[in-house]
Enzyme design. Structure first.
Site, PDB file in Angstrom:
ATOM      1  N   ARG A  48       0.855  -1.187   0.000  1.00 25.03           N
ATOM      2  CA  ARG A  48       0.000   0.000   0.000  1.00 25.03           C
ATOM      3  C   ARG A  48       0.889   1.234   0.000  1.00 25.03           C
ATOM      4  O   ARG A  48       2.113   1.130   0.055  1.00 25.03           O
ATOM      5  CB  ARG A  48      -1.030  -0.010   1.155  1.00 25.03           C
ATOM      6  CG  ARG A  48      -0.664  -0.649   2.447  1.00 25.03           C
ATOM      7  CD  ARG A  48       0.451   0.022   3.184  1.00 25.03           C
ATOM      8  NE  ARG A  48       0.216   1.447   3.342  1.00 25.03           N
ATOM      9  CZ  ARG A  48       1.163   2.356   3.494  1.00 25.03           C
ATOM     10  NH1 ARG A  48       2.447   2.010   3.506  1.00 25.03           N
ATOM     11  NH2 ARG A  48       0.882   3.633   3.636  1.00 25.03           N
ATOM     12  N   ALA A  50       0.678   5.162  -2.084  1.00 24.35           N
ATOM     13  CA  ALA A  50       0.451   5.456  -3.505  1.00 24.35           C
ATOM     14  C   ALA A  50       1.597   5.060  -4.443  1.00 24.35           C
ATOM     15  O   ALA A  50       1.375   4.334  -5.423  1.00 24.35           O
ATOM     16  CB  ALA A  50       0.092   6.932  -3.656  1.00 24.35           C
ATOM     17  N   GLN A 198      -2.088   2.369   9.917  1.00 28.56           N
ATOM     18  CA  GLN A 198      -0.797   2.423   9.205  1.00 28.56           C
ATOM     19  C   GLN A 198       0.251   3.198  10.014  1.00 28.56           C
ATOM     20  O   GLN A 198       1.444   2.932   9.899  1.00 28.56           O
ATOM     21  CB  GLN A 198      -0.964   3.087   7.826  1.00 28.56           C
ATOM     22  CG  GLN A 198      -1.698   2.256   6.811  1.00 28.56           C
ATOM     23  CD  GLN A 198      -3.178   2.591   6.780  1.00 28.56           C
ATOM     24  OE1 GLN A 198      -3.756   2.998   7.786  1.00 28.56           O
ATOM     25  NE2 GLN A 198      -3.805   2.395   5.641  1.00 28.56           N
ATOM     26  N   ASP A 239      -2.150  10.846  -1.988  1.00 22.09           N
ATOM     27  CA  ASP A 239      -2.571   9.800  -2.921  1.00 22.09           C
ATOM     28  C   ASP A 239      -2.929  10.361  -4.293  1.00 22.09           C
ATOM     29  O   ASP A 239      -2.794   9.680  -5.306  1.00 22.09           O
ATOM     30  CB  ASP A 239      -3.748   9.014  -2.344  1.00 22.09           C
ATOM     31  CG  ASP A 239      -3.239   8.099  -1.252  1.00 22.09           C
ATOM     32  OD1 ASP A 239      -3.105   8.550  -0.105  1.00 22.09           O
ATOM     33  OD2 ASP A 239      -2.892   6.939  -1.571  1.00 22.09           O
ATOM     34  N   ASN A 249      -5.511  12.348   0.667  1.00 19.50           N
ATOM     35  CA  ASN A 249      -4.578  11.514   1.439  1.00 19.50           C
ATOM     36  C   ASN A 249      -5.410  10.746   2.462  1.00 19.50           C
ATOM     37  O   ASN A 249      -6.634  10.922   2.556  1.00 19.50           O
ATOM     38  CB  ASN A 249      -3.495  12.371   2.105  1.00 19.50           C
ATOM     39  CG  ASN A 249      -2.362  11.518   2.667  1.00 19.50           C
ATOM     40  OD1 ASN A 249      -1.843  10.633   1.975  1.00 19.50           O
ATOM     41  ND2 ASN A 249      -1.987  11.728   3.906  1.00 19.50           N
ATOM     42  N   LYS A 250      -4.764   9.895   3.217  1.00 19.62           N
ATOM     43  CA  LYS A 250      -5.451   9.019   4.175  1.00 19.62           C
ATOM     44  C   LYS A 250      -6.475   9.777   5.012  1.00 19.62           C
ATOM     45  O   LYS A 250      -6.217  10.892   5.462  1.00 19.62           O
ATOM     46  CB  LYS A 250      -4.386   8.366   5.067  1.00 19.62           C
ATOM     47  CG  LYS A 250      -4.906   7.453   6.138  1.00 19.62           C
ATOM     48  CD  LYS A 250      -5.833   6.367   5.640  1.00 19.62           C
ATOM     49  CE  LYS A 250      -5.210   5.490   4.573  1.00 19.62           C
ATOM     50  NZ  LYS A 250      -6.204   4.652   3.877  1.00 19.62           N
TER      51      LYS A 250
HETATM   52  O1  MRU Z   1      -4.534   3.106   2.336  1.00 22.34           O
HETATM   53  P1  MRU Z   1      -3.064   3.360   2.184  1.00 22.34           P
HETATM   54  O2  MRU Z   1      -2.245   2.778   3.303  1.00 22.34           O
HETATM   55  O3  MRU Z   1      -2.549   2.960   0.831  1.00 22.34           O
HETATM   56  O4  MRU Z   1      -2.951   4.944   2.289  1.00 22.34           O
HETATM   57  C1  MRU Z   1      -1.679   5.506   2.187  1.00 22.34           C
HETATM   58  C2  MRU Z   1      -1.657   6.968   2.327  1.00 22.34           C
HETATM   59  O5  MRU Z   1      -2.672   7.629   2.446  1.00 22.34           O
HETATM   60  C3  MRU Z   1      -0.310   7.611   2.189  1.00 22.34           C
HETATM   61  O6  MRU Z   1      -0.227   8.744   2.997  1.00 22.34           O
HETATM   62  C4  MRU Z   1      -0.113   8.016   0.728  1.00 22.34           C
HETATM   63  O7  MRU Z   1      -0.335   6.932  -0.107  1.00 22.34           O
HETATM   64  C5  MRU Z   1       1.243   8.555   0.493  1.00 22.34           C
HETATM   65  S1  MRU Z   1       2.457   7.296   0.471  1.00 22.34           S
HETATM   66  C6  MRU Z   1       3.929   7.969   0.029  1.00 22.34           C
END
Ligand code: MRU
Length: 344
Positions: A48, A50, A198, A239, A249-250
């Site tokens: 996981r 991005a 995460q 993302d 983003n998350k």
């Molecule tokens: O659901 P996830 O764990 O894939 O979400 C990840 C995020 O939101 C990260 O902050 C984002 O992908 C940036 S990773 C460099």
């Protein structure tokens, strides 16, 4: 800077990833040989973040191409497109996935006059190129972002935008790693990041492994920390970023950005150019992935809410550009109003 963890690697025939759904309890590496295995690993968050999703999906498309038996180029191309659509449906928010897949399709189009074996070889080369570009981006992001970190700073981050999310040392955490390497004293406060943690599971794991001072907090503690003047800067990943700087983003990132603005704390987003979706004028067009209700109802396999309830579980939110101080990219640091010019 040395690699903290090899999140994904191409082993000349299969993709090896660290199964992030098992961290921090177990560091298990798994091998992916087929497009279905890659799809499932992305869907179930074994891989996981991005940039890592984009790279894994691209190798997934290459693995699919290798399995195609037909010698007819039209049929070959339509099977590639079918697999591309399949992979794109996996996690709709992270733009890197679309970026990687579209780049591969373009490579196929450009080389369609070659033999099938040669086309497939060019796809593999492009995947490896994207892997190396991402690695390089994290180095450049670390160099630009490190200048923002003064000795003694306390940094807040959300989710995981570190080595586990890229082929390199990360995005949001990359400047922190470099600051520490340059002997600056830094401390990272890490939002646990519900529902699937995460921050607690992954960011704390990799910061600890890298020997960075870090403190875990529940998501609802960030405001109090800021009020107590215990946060100097917020850095998160992204993302998908629209042309005006609106950023997906998350889930929970938007709340942190609002808090940061209220407390006059700079809020930075670190991301490679592969996260910028220049086709979207603003964040309203960004698709938000909705995930299974069980992620909210359970923690660590244990039910924490009554059965038969309604649950809302968007995986991402949109932080409006006006709450973002700047974007740390491999090309430099930009204000939201400068993003649009990066396209031209
Ligand atoms: O659901 P996830 O764990 O894939 O979400 C990840 C995020 O939101 C990260 O902050 C984002 O992908 C940036 S990773 C460099």
């Amino acid at each position: 800077m040395e690699q903290i963890i090899q999140t994904l690697s191409w082993k000349n025939g299969f993709l090896e990833i660290v199964d992030q759904s098992r961290l921090p309890l177990e560091e298990r590496h798994i091998k992916l040989f087929t497009v279905k295995q890659v799809y499932s690993a992305i869907k179930t968050l074994k891989i996981r973040g991005a940039p890592a999703i984009g790279l894994a999906a691209s190798f997934g498309l290459f693995l699919a191409a290798r399995q195609i038996k037909t010698k007819n180029k039209d049929q070959f191309f339509s099977l590639i497109q079918k697999n591309a659509t399949y992979l794109k449906s996996c996690r709709p928010t992270a733009y890197n996935l679309f970026y990687g897949i579209d780049r591969l399709i373009e490579v196929v189009k450009q080389n369609i006059h070659l033999s099938m074996e040669e086309i497939i070889m060019t796809m593999e080369k492009e995947c490896v190129k994207m892997f190396n570009e991402d690695l390089h981006s994290s180095v450049k992001i670390s160099e630009f972002g490190e200048k923002l970190i003064r000795d003694g700073m306390k940094i807040l981050t959300h989710c995981n935008a570190g080595a586990l999310a890229t082929s390199g040392i990360g995005t949001a955490l990359a400047p922190v790693y470099l600051a520490a390497k340059r002997n600056k004293t830094v401390e990272v406060f890490v939002d646990e990041t519900r529902p699937v943690l995460q921050g607690a599971r992954l960011t704390m794991w990799e910061l600890k492994k890298a020997g960075i001072k870090c403190t875990l907090i529940c998501d609802n503690m960030a405001g109090f920390l800021m009020q107590q003047k215990n946060i100097d800067i917020v850095i998160t990943g992204a993302d998908r970023i629209a042309r005006n700087g609106d950023t997906a983003n998350k889930i929970g990132t938007y709340s942190v950005a609002v808090l940061a603005r209220f407390h006059n704390i700079p809020f930075y987003v670190a991301a490679p150019m592969s996260t910028f979706d220049f086709s979207l004028s603003d964040g309203r067009g960004i698709p938000i992935e909705q995930r299974d209700k069980t992620e909210v109802e359970y923690i660590g396999g244990k039910r924490i809410a009554p059965a038969d309830i309604d649950v809302y579980n968007p995986a991402f939110d949109i932080t409006p550009a006006n709450l973002i101080t700047g974007f740390i990219t491999e090309k430099g640091i930009f204000r939201p109003d400068e993003i649009e010019n990066l396209t031209t």
